[in-house]
Scaffold this motif. Structure first.
Motif, PDB file in Angstrom:
ATOM      1  N   GLY A 114      -0.278   4.023   4.182  1.00 57.95           N
ATOM      2  CA  GLY A 114      -0.697   3.886   2.781  1.00 57.95           C
ATOM      3  C   GLY A 114      -2.062   4.491   2.532  1.00 57.95           C
ATOM      4  N   THR A 115      -2.966   4.325   3.506  1.00 58.63           N
ATOM      5  CA  THR A 115      -4.300   4.924   3.374  1.00 58.63           C
ATOM      6  C   THR A 115      -4.209   6.449   3.379  1.00 58.63           C
ATOM      7  OG1 THR A 115      -5.277   3.020   4.493  1.00 58.63           O
ATOM      8  CG2 THR A 115      -6.606   5.025   4.390  1.00 58.63           C
ATOM      9  N   SER A 166       0.825  -1.214   0.000  1.00 61.20           N
ATOM     10  CA  SER A 166       0.000   0.000   0.000  1.00 61.20           C
ATOM     11  C   SER A 166       0.853   1.255   0.000  1.00 61.20           C
ATOM     12  CB  SER A 166      -0.953   0.002   1.194  1.00 61.20           C
ATOM     13  OG  SER A 166      -0.251   0.245   2.390  1.00 61.20           O
ATOM     14  N   VAL A 167       2.003   1.195   0.651  1.00 57.03           N
ATOM     15  CA  VAL A 167       2.886   2.367   0.679  1.00 57.03           C
ATOM     16  C   VAL A 167       3.684   2.459  -0.616  1.00 57.03           C
ATOM     17  CG1 VAL A 167       4.899   3.369   1.837  1.00 57.03           C
ATOM     18  CG2 VAL A 167       3.025   2.453   3.180  1.00 57.03           C
ATOM     19  N   LEU A 168       4.144   1.339  -1.121  1.00 58.54           N
ATOM     20  CA  LEU A 168       5.061   1.366  -2.264  1.00 58.54           C
ATOM     21  C   LEU A 168       4.366   1.547  -3.610  1.00 58.54           C
ATOM     22  CD1 LEU A 168       7.504  -1.456  -1.166  1.00 58.54           C
ATOM     23  CD2 LEU A 168       7.829   1.004  -1.012  1.00 58.54           C
ATOM     24  N   CYS A 169       3.219   0.879  -3.825  1.00 57.33           N
ATOM     25  CA  CYS A 169       2.675   0.942  -5.178  1.00 57.33           C
ATOM     26  C   CYS A 169       1.160   1.075  -5.263  1.00 57.33           C
ATOM     27  CB  CYS A 169       3.123  -0.280  -5.982  1.00 57.33           C
ATOM     28  SG  CYS A 169       2.549  -1.836  -5.316  1.00 57.33           S
ATOM     29  N   CYS A 170       0.430   0.495  -4.362  1.00 56.10           N
ATOM     30  CA  CYS A 170      -1.020   0.430  -4.532  1.00 56.10           C
ATOM     31  C   CYS A 170      -1.714   0.855  -3.241  1.00 56.10           C
ATOM     32  CB  CYS A 170      -1.424  -0.993  -4.926  1.00 56.10           C
ATOM     33  SG  CYS A 170      -3.143  -1.143  -5.350  1.00 56.10           S
ATOM     34  N   GLY A 171      -2.083   2.128  -3.169  1.00 60.14           N
ATOM     35  CA  GLY A 171      -2.671   2.669  -1.953  1.00 60.14           C
ATOM     36  C   GLY A 171      -4.012   2.077  -1.582  1.00 60.14           C
ATOM     37  N   VAL A 172      -4.700   1.455  -2.550  1.00 58.43           N
ATOM     38  CA  VAL A 172      -6.007   0.865  -2.283  1.00 58.43           C
ATOM     39  C   VAL A 172      -5.885  -0.299  -1.294  1.00 58.43           C
ATOM     40  CG1 VAL A 172      -7.972  -0.291  -3.388  1.00 58.43           C
ATOM     41  CG2 VAL A 172      -6.801   1.557  -4.560  1.00 58.43           C
ATOM     42  N   LEU A 173      -4.719  -0.912  -1.200  1.00 59.94           N
ATOM     43  CA  LEU A 173      -4.509  -2.022  -0.270  1.00 59.94           C
ATOM     44  C   LEU A 173      -4.352  -1.552   1.175  1.00 59.94           C
ATOM     45  CD1 LEU A 173      -2.035  -4.204  -2.359  1.00 59.94           C
ATOM     46  CD2 LEU A 173      -4.501  -4.511  -2.064  1.00 59.94           C
ATOM     47  N   GLY A 174      -4.182  -0.252   1.389  1.00 55.52           N
ATOM     48  CA  GLY A 174      -3.994   0.294   2.730  1.00 55.52           C
ATOM     49  C   GLY A 174      -5.136   0.000   3.686  1.00 55.52           C
ATOM     50  N   PRO A 175      -6.383   0.297   3.304  1.00 55.82           N
ATOM     51  CA  PRO A 175      -7.493  -0.011   4.222  1.00 55.82           C
ATOM     52  C   PRO A 175      -7.642  -1.509   4.508  1.00 55.82           C
ATOM     53  CG  PRO A 175      -8.203   1.555   2.564  1.00 55.82           C
ATOM     54  CD  PRO A 175      -6.832   1.105   2.175  1.00 55.82           C
ATOM     55  N   VAL A 176      -7.295  -2.348   3.523  1.00 56.89           N
ATOM     56  CA  VAL A 176      -7.361  -3.795   3.738  1.00 56.89           C
ATOM     57  C   VAL A 176      -6.331  -4.211   4.788  1.00 56.89           C
ATOM     58  CG1 VAL A 176      -7.157  -6.052   2.640  1.00 56.89           C
ATOM     59  CG2 VAL A 176      -8.189  -4.157   1.387  1.00 56.89           C
ATOM     60  N   LEU A 208       1.971  -5.565  13.545  1.00 58.93           N
ATOM     61  CA  LEU A 208       2.002  -4.153  13.909  1.00 58.93           C
ATOM     62  C   LEU A 208       2.654  -3.311  12.813  1.00 58.93           C
ATOM     63  CD1 LEU A 208       1.186  -2.247  16.173  1.00 58.93           C
ATOM     64  CD2 LEU A 208       3.441  -2.570  17.167  1.00 58.93           C
ATOM     65  N   VAL A 209       3.746  -3.804  12.230  1.00 60.64           N
ATOM     66  CA  VAL A 209       4.398  -3.071  11.135  1.00 60.64           C
ATOM     67  C   VAL A 209       3.465  -2.983   9.935  1.00 60.64           C
ATOM     68  CG1 VAL A 209       6.301  -3.180   9.470  1.00 60.64           C
ATOM     69  CG2 VAL A 209       6.750  -3.563  11.879  1.00 60.64           C
ATOM     70  N   GLY A 210       2.811  -4.094   9.580  1.00 60.33           N
ATOM     71  CA  GLY A 210       1.865  -4.078   8.464  1.00 60.33           C
ATOM     72  C   GLY A 210       0.688  -3.161   8.722  1.00 60.33           C
ATOM     73  N   TYR A 211       0.221  -3.136   9.972  1.00 57.35           N
ATOM     74  CA  TYR A 211      -0.897  -2.256  10.353  1.00 57.35           C
ATOM     75  C   TYR A 211      -0.507  -0.786  10.187  1.00 57.35           C
ATOM     76  CZ  TYR A 211      -4.255  -0.006  13.518  1.00 57.35           C
ATOM     77  OH  TYR A 211      -5.198   0.807  14.069  1.00 57.35           O
ATOM     78  N   VAL A 212       0.664  -0.417  10.687  1.00 54.61           N
ATOM     79  CA  VAL A 212       1.128   0.977  10.577  1.00 54.61           C
ATOM     80  C   VAL A 212       1.351   1.350   9.116  1.00 54.61           C
ATOM     81  CG1 VAL A 212       3.044   2.516  11.139  1.00 54.61           C
ATOM     82  CG2 VAL A 212       2.076   1.056  12.903  1.00 54.61           C
ATOM     83  N   LEU A 213       1.935   0.441   8.339  1.00 54.12           N
ATOM     84  CA  LEU A 213       2.120   0.722   6.911  1.00 54.12           C
ATOM     85  C   LEU A 213       0.774   0.846   6.195  1.00 54.12           C
ATOM     86  CD1 LEU A 213       5.130  -1.588   6.000  1.00 54.12           C
ATOM     87  CD2 LEU A 213       5.127   0.906   6.177  1.00 54.12           C
ATOM     88  N   PHE A 251      -1.582   8.281   2.542  1.00 57.14           N
ATOM     89  CA  PHE A 251      -0.964   8.708   1.277  1.00 57.14           C
ATOM     90  C   PHE A 251      -1.973   8.657   0.135  1.00 57.14           C
ATOM     91  CE2 PHE A 251       3.502   7.258   2.746  1.00 57.14           C
ATOM     92  CZ  PHE A 251       3.723   8.480   3.336  1.00 57.14           C
ATOM     93  N   MET A 252      -2.804   7.628   0.109  1.00 56.51           N
ATOM     94  CA  MET A 252      -3.813   7.499  -0.939  1.00 56.51           C
ATOM     95  C   MET A 252      -4.779   8.682  -0.893  1.00 56.51           C
ATOM     96  SD  MET A 252      -6.641   4.511  -1.574  1.00 56.51           S
ATOM     97  CE  MET A 252      -7.477   4.861  -0.044  1.00 56.51           C
ATOM     98  N   ILE A 253      -5.207   9.067   0.307  1.00 55.43           N
ATOM     99  CA  ILE A 253      -6.141  10.190   0.448  1.00 55.43           C
ATOM    100  C   ILE A 253      -5.472  11.498   0.025  1.00 55.43           C
ATOM    101  CG2 ILE A 253      -7.415  11.572   2.138  1.00 55.43           C
ATOM    102  CD1 ILE A 253      -7.956   8.912   3.627  1.00 55.43           C
ATOM    103  N   ILE A 254      -4.231  11.708   0.464  1.00 53.58           N
ATOM    104  CA  ILE A 254      -3.509  12.942   0.108  1.00 53.58           C
ATOM    105  C   ILE A 254      -3.323  13.036  -1.402  1.00 53.58           C
ATOM    106  CG2 ILE A 254      -1.254  14.080   0.257  1.00 53.58           C
ATOM    107  CD1 ILE A 254      -1.138  13.059   3.180  1.00 53.58           C
ATOM    108  N   PHE A 255      -2.897  11.939  -2.057  1.00 57.21           N
ATOM    109  CA  PHE A 255      -2.688  11.970  -3.502  1.00 57.21           C
ATOM    110  C   PHE A 255      -4.011  12.131  -4.257  1.00 57.21           C
ATOM    111  CE2 PHE A 255       1.413   9.594  -2.662  1.00 57.21           C
ATOM    112  CZ  PHE A 255       2.201  10.713  -2.865  1.00 57.21           C
ATOM    113  N   ALA A 256      -5.096  11.571  -3.728  1.00 65.16           N
ATOM    114  CA  ALA A 256      -6.403  11.738  -4.372  1.00 65.16           C
ATOM    115  C   ALA A 256      -6.843  13.201  -4.306  1.00 65.16           C
ATOM    116  CB  ALA A 256      -7.432  10.828  -3.709  1.00 65.16           C
ATOM    117  N   VAL A 257      -6.633  13.851  -3.161  1.00 59.05           N
ATOM    118  CA  VAL A 257      -6.991  15.265  -3.022  1.00 59.05           C
ATOM    119  C   VAL A 257      -6.130  16.127  -3.945  1.00 59.05           C
ATOM    120  CG1 VAL A 257      -6.964  17.217  -1.408  1.00 59.05           C
ATOM    121  CG2 VAL A 257      -7.933  15.022  -0.698  1.00 59.05           C
TER     122      VAL A 257
END
Length: 126
Positions: free
Chosen positions: A106-107, A61-71, A97-102, A109-115
């Motif tokens: 990622g979520t 979600s952080v590296l390439c696909c922000g849509v995976l962040g909420p998942v 915990l690391v995956g949760y924080v990432l 970053f996805m919102i910021i880039f969408a705005v």
């Protein structure tokens, strides 16, 4: 020799039995003390089944696909709750915990880039 013929069988000596008081006295004088920790599983904890998936989804979600962040965020929260409730039977808390924080990052970053994309699309000038 039949089973009922007891006269031909030698008598097996038995160990003397202790009374409850003698057993308690012996236990008080022994130097070995057993410590029982309730609700602790014996052996190594098993890694949570979703630990690697949450880490992968959070990193993706952080590296390439922000849509995976909420998942990753939702799976990570559920996995963390299950690890806490297991009382030590599940491991892999750090991975989750690391995956949760990432996933949270990622979520965001996805919102910021969408705005930013909407501002560029609507404004026309960047």
């Amino acid at each position: 020799m039949s089973v009922t013929d007891r006269k031909s069988c030698p008598e097996i000596p038995r160990a003397p039995t202790r009374t409850a008081e003698e057993h308690g006295e012996a236990a008080r004088h022994s130097r070995i003390r057993l410590v029982v920790i309730p609700n602790q599983p014996i052996g190594q904890p098993v890694e949570h089944p979703n630990a690697t998936a949450v880490l992968f989804l959070g990193a993706a979600s952080v590296l390439c696909c922000g849509v995976l962040g909420p998942v990753a965020w939702a799976l990570g929260r559920r996995a963390l709750d299950q690890i806490e409730e297991s009382g030590g039977a599940y491991g892999g808390r750090t991975q989750v915990l690391v995956g949760y924080v990432l996933g949270v990052a990622g979520t965001l970053f996805m919102i910021i880039f969408a705005v930013l994309f909407l501002f560029i699309l609507l404004g026309g000038n960047a």
